[in-house]
Motif scaffolding. Sequence first.
Motif, mmCIF file in Angstrom:
data_model
loop_
_atom_site.group_PDB
_atom_site.id
_atom_site.type_symbol
_atom_site.label_atom_id
_atom_site.label_comp_id
_atom_site.label_asym_id
_atom_site.label_seq_id
_atom_site.Cartn_x
_atom_site.Cartn_y
_atom_site.Cartn_z
ATOM 1 N N MET A 1 70.021 42.322 62.340
ATOM 2 C CA MET A 1 70.624 41.269 63.113
ATOM 3 C C MET A 1 69.790 40.930 64.337
ATOM 4 O O MET A 1 69.720 39.779 64.715
ATOM 5 C CB MET A 1 72.044 41.670 63.550
ATOM 6 C CG MET A 1 73.067 41.638 62.439
ATOM 7 S SD MET A 1 73.273 39.982 61.787
ATOM 8 C CE MET A 1 73.956 40.319 60.215
ATOM 9 N N ARG A 2 69.183 41.943 64.919
ATOM 10 C CA ARG A 2 68.368 41.663 66.109
ATOM 11 C C ARG A 2 67.227 40.718 65.763
ATOM 12 O O ARG A 2 66.920 39.803 66.521
ATOM 13 C CB ARG A 2 67.817 42.955 66.692
ATOM 14 C CG ARG A 2 67.027 42.713 67.983
ATOM 15 C CD ARG A 2 66.540 43.994 68.594
ATOM 16 N NE ARG A 2 67.660 44.855 68.893
ATOM 17 C CZ ARG A 2 67.570 46.142 69.141
ATOM 18 N NH1 ARG A 2 66.399 46.735 69.136
ATOM 19 N NH2 ARG A 2 68.635 46.857 69.405
ATOM 20 N N ALA A 4 67.193 38.518 63.326
ATOM 21 C CA ALA A 4 67.782 37.206 63.068
ATOM 22 C C ALA A 4 68.188 36.521 64.370
ATOM 23 O O ALA A 4 68.121 35.299 64.482
ATOM 24 C CB ALA A 4 68.994 37.345 62.153
ATOM 25 N N ARG A 5 68.584 37.306 65.353
ATOM 26 C CA ARG A 5 68.992 36.749 66.645
ATOM 27 C C ARG A 5 67.800 36.130 67.356
ATOM 28 O O ARG A 5 67.952 35.161 68.102
ATOM 29 C CB ARG A 5 69.650 37.848 67.488
ATOM 30 C CG ARG A 5 70.255 37.357 68.750
ATOM 31 C CD ARG A 5 71.169 38.385 69.380
ATOM 32 N NE ARG A 5 70.619 39.701 69.577
ATOM 33 C CZ ARG A 5 69.797 40.051 70.570
ATOM 34 N NH1 ARG A 5 69.395 39.168 71.449
ATOM 35 N NH2 ARG A 5 69.365 41.299 70.665
ATOM 36 N N ALA A 8 67.941 34.961 70.956
ATOM 37 C CA ALA A 8 69.166 34.301 71.405
ATOM 38 C C ALA A 8 69.968 35.271 72.266
ATOM 39 O O ALA A 8 69.919 36.484 72.063
ATOM 40 C CB ALA A 8 70.001 33.844 70.207
ATOM 41 N N PRO A 10 72.398 37.729 73.463
ATOM 42 C CA PRO A 10 73.327 38.562 72.689
ATOM 43 C C PRO A 10 74.789 38.334 73.071
ATOM 44 O O PRO A 10 75.660 38.389 72.206
ATOM 45 C CB PRO A 10 72.894 39.992 72.995
ATOM 46 C CG PRO A 10 72.020 39.909 74.188
ATOM 47 C CD PRO A 10 71.465 38.531 74.247
ATOM 48 N N VAL A 13 75.842 35.163 71.210
ATOM 49 C CA VAL A 13 75.974 35.410 69.764
ATOM 50 C C VAL A 13 77.242 36.206 69.486
ATOM 51 O O VAL A 13 78.009 35.871 68.579
ATOM 52 C CB VAL A 13 74.725 36.137 69.212
ATOM 53 C CG1 VAL A 13 74.953 36.582 67.768
ATOM 54 C CG2 VAL A 13 73.501 35.244 69.316
ATOM 55 N N GLU A 28 73.186 46.441 66.047
ATOM 56 C CA GLU A 28 71.737 46.282 66.087
ATOM 57 C C GLU A 28 70.995 47.611 66.223
ATOM 58 O O GLU A 28 69.868 47.736 65.748
ATOM 59 C CB GLU A 28 71.345 45.349 67.236
ATOM 60 C CG GLU A 28 71.725 43.914 66.977
ATOM 61 C CD GLU A 28 71.292 42.961 68.068
ATOM 62 O OE1 GLU A 28 71.314 41.751 67.813
ATOM 63 O OE2 GLU A 28 70.934 43.424 69.187
ATOM 64 N N LEU A 43 78.870 36.967 62.081
ATOM 65 C CA LEU A 43 77.545 37.046 62.692
ATOM 66 C C LEU A 43 76.559 36.101 61.997
ATOM 67 O O LEU A 43 75.764 35.422 62.661
ATOM 68 C CB LEU A 43 77.007 38.474 62.651
ATOM 69 C CG LEU A 43 77.512 39.392 63.742
ATOM 70 C CD1 LEU A 43 77.135 40.842 63.446
ATOM 71 C CD2 LEU A 43 76.965 38.964 65.101
ATOM 72 N N CYS A 44 76.608 36.059 60.697
ATOM 73 C CA CYS A 44 75.731 35.138 59.965
ATOM 74 C C CYS A 44 76.021 33.691 60.368
ATOM 75 O O CYS A 44 75.094 32.909 60.586
ATOM 76 C CB CYS A 44 75.892 35.321 58.455
ATOM 77 S SG CYS A 44 75.133 36.837 57.829
ATOM 78 N N LEU A 47 74.627 33.023 63.782
ATOM 79 C CA LEU A 47 73.164 32.984 63.773
ATOM 80 C C LEU A 47 72.612 31.911 62.848
ATOM 81 O O LEU A 47 71.400 31.752 62.725
ATOM 82 C CB LEU A 47 72.612 34.359 63.373
ATOM 83 C CG LEU A 47 72.907 35.475 64.351
ATOM 84 C CD1 LEU A 47 72.611 36.827 63.729
ATOM 85 C CD2 LEU A 47 72.116 35.276 65.637
ATOM 86 N N ASP A 48 73.502 31.197 62.165
ATOM 87 C CA ASP A 48 73.123 30.142 61.225
ATOM 88 C C ASP A 48 72.181 30.658 60.139
ATOM 89 O O ASP A 48 71.145 30.067 59.841
ATOM 90 C CB ASP A 48 72.491 28.958 61.968
ATOM 91 C CG ASP A 48 72.441 27.698 61.120
ATOM 92 O OD1 ASP A 48 73.324 27.539 60.250
ATOM 93 O OD2 ASP A 48 71.524 26.888 61.313
#
Length: 70
Positions: A1-2, A4-5, A8, A10, A13, A28, A43-44, A47-48
């Motif tokens: 996830m980190r 993918a972030r 951005a 946190p 998000v 993460e 989360l997805c 994070l699009d």
Amino acid sequence: MRTARAGADPDAVAAAAGISAETLRKIETGRIPSPGFGTVVRLCAALDIPVADAAAVWNAPESDRDDLAG
């Protein structure tokens, strides 16, 4: 996830996903190694990224995860 972030904020998000920033940090860093499905879906969305992409990274051999995560 980190990954993918990708820089951005946190806190933003986490808020968009409906979880606490501390929960995101735990996910993460592996302190929550298997977050709930709903959390992953939110989360997805925050994070699009498609859930299928997150699943592909999770299912991949560890040696391939960095390449898949982008």
